[in-house]
Design an enzyme around this catalytic site. Structure first.
Site, PDB file in Angstrom:
ATOM      1  N   ASP A 265       0.891  -1.140   0.000  1.00 45.88           N
ATOM      2  CA  ASP A 265       0.000   0.000   0.000  1.00 45.88           C
ATOM      3  C   ASP A 265       0.941   1.203   0.000  1.00 45.88           C
ATOM      4  O   ASP A 265       2.141   1.067   0.266  1.00 45.88           O
ATOM      5  CB  ASP A 265      -0.947   0.009   1.203  1.00 45.88           C
ATOM      6  CG  ASP A 265      -2.127   0.947   0.936  1.00 45.88           C
ATOM      7  OD1 ASP A 265      -2.004   1.820   0.057  1.00 45.88           O
ATOM      8  OD2 ASP A 265      -3.174   0.813   1.604  1.00 45.88           O
TER       9      ASP A 265
HETATM   10  C1  BGC Z   1      -4.821   3.339  -0.097  1.00 52.06           C
HETATM   11  C2  BGC Z   1      -4.865   2.355  -1.235  1.00 52.06           C
HETATM   12  C3  BGC Z   1      -4.629   3.070  -2.525  1.00 52.06           C
HETATM   13  C4  BGC Z   1      -3.292   3.802  -2.457  1.00 52.06           C
HETATM   14  C5  BGC Z   1      -2.942   4.566  -3.707  1.00 52.06           C
HETATM   15  C6  BGC Z   1      -3.568   4.209  -0.121  1.00 52.06           C
HETATM   16  O1  BGC Z   1      -3.678   5.250   0.763  1.00 52.06           O
HETATM   17  O2  BGC Z   1      -4.912   2.658   1.121  1.00 52.06           O
HETATM   18  O3  BGC Z   1      -6.084   1.670  -1.246  1.00 52.06           O
HETATM   19  O4  BGC Z   1      -4.672   2.183  -3.596  1.00 52.06           O
HETATM   20  O5  BGC Z   1      -3.332   4.730  -1.401  1.00 52.06           O
HETATM   21  O6  BGC Z   1      -3.750   5.672  -3.852  1.00 52.06           O
END
Ligand code: BGC
Length: 734
Positions: A265
């Site tokens: 993530d």
């Molecule tokens: C989120 C993800 C997301 C990523 C990219 C993170 O803060 O938890 O679900 O895909 O950011 O935007």
């Protein structure tokens, strides 16, 4: 003569083409199998090039290997549409003018449709949009379980039941990937709250892990063949889940044989050794250690950049670790941007809006409908008073990473105006919240009293009131990065409904949310209630379709709505269970998540999992099984005749739950094992056949680390919801 010359030139042309084809290096020759090409590509890479391939070069891309023509990898959120372009180094939007997408309904709505065929169409359509926008990985879908209604991100997930989520995630993934775009199933694993998401350390039994929290991920990997998986922010048993020895190495890549990429993530990597050794393949979004808080050097300082390179060079980490990661990245590229045969994609097409509209239609759940309040035929009233901010508020922006910039979002008010005509619709806002700003709570700019007064005044003379309320996608509502702080409806909605009811009893309430809300203050006082969702571009159209009865209501609750917050299993154990103490939390309800808790503990939900009304009624014949006794590798074939007893066509969702007579361990009273959604004309009958593999009747035995089906009697029940049994059949397993 001319003909001979033509043939001659063609032959020369062909032989040149052939000899060129023969000269293609193995890694570029797409007549060869992927694994051969992966090994060849790997053998050509320098260590520095390998390192570059496994971490970000910008907010949403990795660099590939320009020297060899291996392209960059581009990623985008996900999961309800393709997010607007983001700047290279910052979270600011890039300000492009060609990136306004189709917003599909939130995954809670897809879950409520109980319709795997629609999940396939949804995946295919959103994948086409991703492909058109030149994305190689779509960051979704999310399949974390709905453990409790406080999680700010439940709207991005597929409800509280592992079988439902598993059944829907597989076609979604396959649909996306049919475009040569990788789905990225997230957030692996146990990311069931946003509060303290970066550090909260989850303690959960193996049984709950395997029975509740992992099945949808496993289905995505084994049945969906997903090409990438995103780690989560939180910890599990003391270690961050993104580079977790047990979750990633032993379960995902060991037990399930996952051959794709584990992506962090954004910013969820924390340590070079763990990232190298525990199966992380691509690092995105890290700010590293704070020394490099800036744009230009940040990427080089990622855990899987220079620090990893140095350790590899010094022999402190084995070369096999980087080679395994690069193989996986290359494999993903051959499946996506190095597959020259992948389709081209398409964007904001009529077909995509149609998919969005149908998912919305099939996901809206009719919860209460006294005196046939719904549907509202065109000639039923002269005027409809619509009240509530959610009738007009844009609900595709905000909510965190799944927010979308759309070409169009038709609000419920506009949908109703289009359906009934402007003359028939009157509007009063009634209540107002503040603007949506991620991670900030904003004050309402409205004069609450004045809004309420206007709505009540109009309600006095209205024939009917449709109240559109619920939550929105601001921080501390249905939004990433924070949890809700209360189970109640915000912004004075209860008081407003109460005031309206004093002057007009003919009120239908439409709740728009991605989480269960406390409905007890109004549910017994109004004739009708609908649960709606964040429906995306076609929100108003789908809503008007169902309200008018052009389409029969057929959604089913993908989670239980408890009467009070502490009726929910996870919430009933207090702080230790949710939200924990900031460092640690224990999933004390164990396997009793959602309806498993409500049914087993005999605490009826206000609206149970699987519940939903229709504008018609269905009759069930007897449920029958093809045998009385089964062995452990058998499949149970069930059949039941369903009749549409009403006057309009509609869909019924037949749900089969199992319960074991005398288990040697505690088991929930009921577990969903099969469902099917069928469409019937008035008076029509259909025999629905459903299959339940005997092995799916197993529980997970922590001590043996194995799924166990016991010799016993099992009852299979055809149910209208997790709490309402209609027909039953008993079978024996030997
Ligand atoms: C989120 C993800 C997301 C990523 C990219 C993170 O803060 O938890 O679900 O895909 O950011 O935007």
């Amino acid at each position: 003569m001319k003909k001979t010359l033509f043939l001659f030139i063609t032959l020369i042309g062909l032989s040149i083409t052939n000899s060129m084809a023969q000269k293609l290096p193995v890694y570029l020759d797409d007549t060869l199998d992927i694994e051969t090409r992966v090994e060849d590509a790997l053998s050509r890479l320098t260590l520095e090039e390998k390192i570059a391939m496994i971490h970000a070069q910008s907010k949403f891309s990795t660099p590939g290997v320009p020297r060899l023509g291996i392209p960059e990898i581009w990623m985008s959120d996900g999961p309800h549409g393709v997010r607007a372009e983001i700047s290279w180094d910052t979270w600011a939007y890039a300000g492009w003018t060609n990136d306004s997408c189709t917003a599909f309904p939130a995954l809670t709505c897809l879950a409520a449709s109980f319709n795997p065929q629609l999940a396939s169409e949804y995946g295919k359509a959103v994948g086409e949009e991703a492909r058109f926008r030149k994305k190689d990985i779509l960051l979704g879908p999310g399949v974390n379980m709905y453990r409790h209604p406080m999680n700010g991100r439940n709207f991005e997930y597929m409800g509280e039941d592992p079988y439902l989520a598993s059944t829907l995630v597989v076609p979604y993934v396959k649909g996306v990937q049919s475009n040569g775009v990788a789905a990225c199933v997230k957030h692996f694993a146990l990311n069931n709250q946003e509060l303290w998401r970066n550090q909260i350390d989850v303690e959960v039994s193996d049984r709950a892990l395997y029975e509740i929290y992992l099945p949808a991920f496993k289905a995505a990997v084994i049945d969906g063949g997903v090409w990438s998986i995103m780690g989560a922010y939180n910890k599990y048993r003391g270690q961050h889940t993104t580079h977790h020895k047990r979750l990633t190495n032993e379960i995902l890549k060991g037990e399930w044989n996952f051959d794709g990429c584990v992506v962090t993530d954004w910013g969820s990597a924390h340590d070079t050794d763990e990232a190298a050794l525990n199966g992380l393949d691509i690092e995105m979004g890290s700010w590293t250690n704070g020394l490099t808080w800036g744009e230009s050097f940040a990427y080089d300082n990622y855990f899987m950049a220079q620090p990893y390179l140095e350790k590899l060079k010094k022999g402190e980490l084995p070369m096999s670790t980087i080679d395994d990661k690069v193989r996986r990245v290359l494999r993903l590229q051959y499946r996506t941007n190095m597959n020259r045969n992948r389709p081209l994609g398409s964007f904001t097409t009529v077909e995509h809006y149609d998919v969005a509209r149908r998912v919305g239609q099939q996901g809206i759940v009719l919860l209460k409908n006294e005196k046939e309040f719904f549907p509202i035929a065109s000639n039923k009233y002269k005027k409809i008073l619509v009240v509530g901010e959610n009738a007009t508020r844009k609900l595709t922006p905000s909510g965190g990473s799944s927010e979308l910039k759309v070409k169009q979002e038709i609000s419920p008010l506009d949908g109703l105006i289009a359906r009934y005509g402007a003359d028939m619709i009157e509007y009063a806002m009634g209540y107002g919240s503040g603007p949506s700003i991620y991670e900030q709570v904003t004050e309402s700019p409205y004069d609450t009293e004045a809004l309420r007064k206007e709505a009540v005044e109009k309600a006095k003379t209205a024939e009917v009131v449709l109240f559109f309320g619920g939550l929105n996608k601001s921080h501390l509502q249905d939004c990433e990065g924070g949890d809700r702080t209360s189970y109640e409806l915000p912004f004075g909605q209860y008081e407003l409904i109460e005031e309206i009811l004093k002057v007009n009893k003919n009120v239908g309430v439409v709740i728009i949310s991605g989480n269960g809300v406390d409905m007890t203050p109004f549910v017994d006082k109004v004739p009708a209630v609908m649960q709606s969702w964040y429906l995306g571009s076609m929100a108003g159209v789908s809503t008007a379709d169902v309200i008018s009865g052009d389409v029969n209501a057929s959604g089913r609750m993908p989670f239980s709505v408890s009467r009070k917050l502490t009726d929910n299993g996870a919430m009933s154990y207090g702080e230790k269970s949710y939200p924990g103490d900031g460092d640690k939390q224990h999933y004390l309800e164990d396997i009793y998540v959602g309806y498993r808790w409500h049914t087993t503990k005999k605490i009826p939900a206000l609206f149970p999992f699987g519940y939903g009304l229709s504008y018609t009624t269905f009759g069930y014949g007897d449920l029958s099984a093809d045998k009385k006794e089964y062995s452990k590798d058998d499949v149970i074939n069930l059949s039941v005749e369903i009749t549409n007893n009403g006057k309009v066509a509609g869909c019924e969702t037949v749900q089969i739950y199992s319960s074991q007579a005398k288990p040697s361990v505690e088991r929930p009273i009921r577990e969903l094992k099969a469902f099917d959604k069928i469409y019937l004309q008035p008076g029509e009958k259909k025999t629905v056949t459903l299959t339940v593999p005997v092995e799916s009747l197993a529980y997970f035995d922590d001590a043996k680390h194995a799924w166990v089906v016991e010799n016993d009697t099992f009852t299979l029940s055809a149910c209208a919801s997790a709490e309402k049994v209609l027909k039953q059949v008993k079978i024996k397993v030997k």
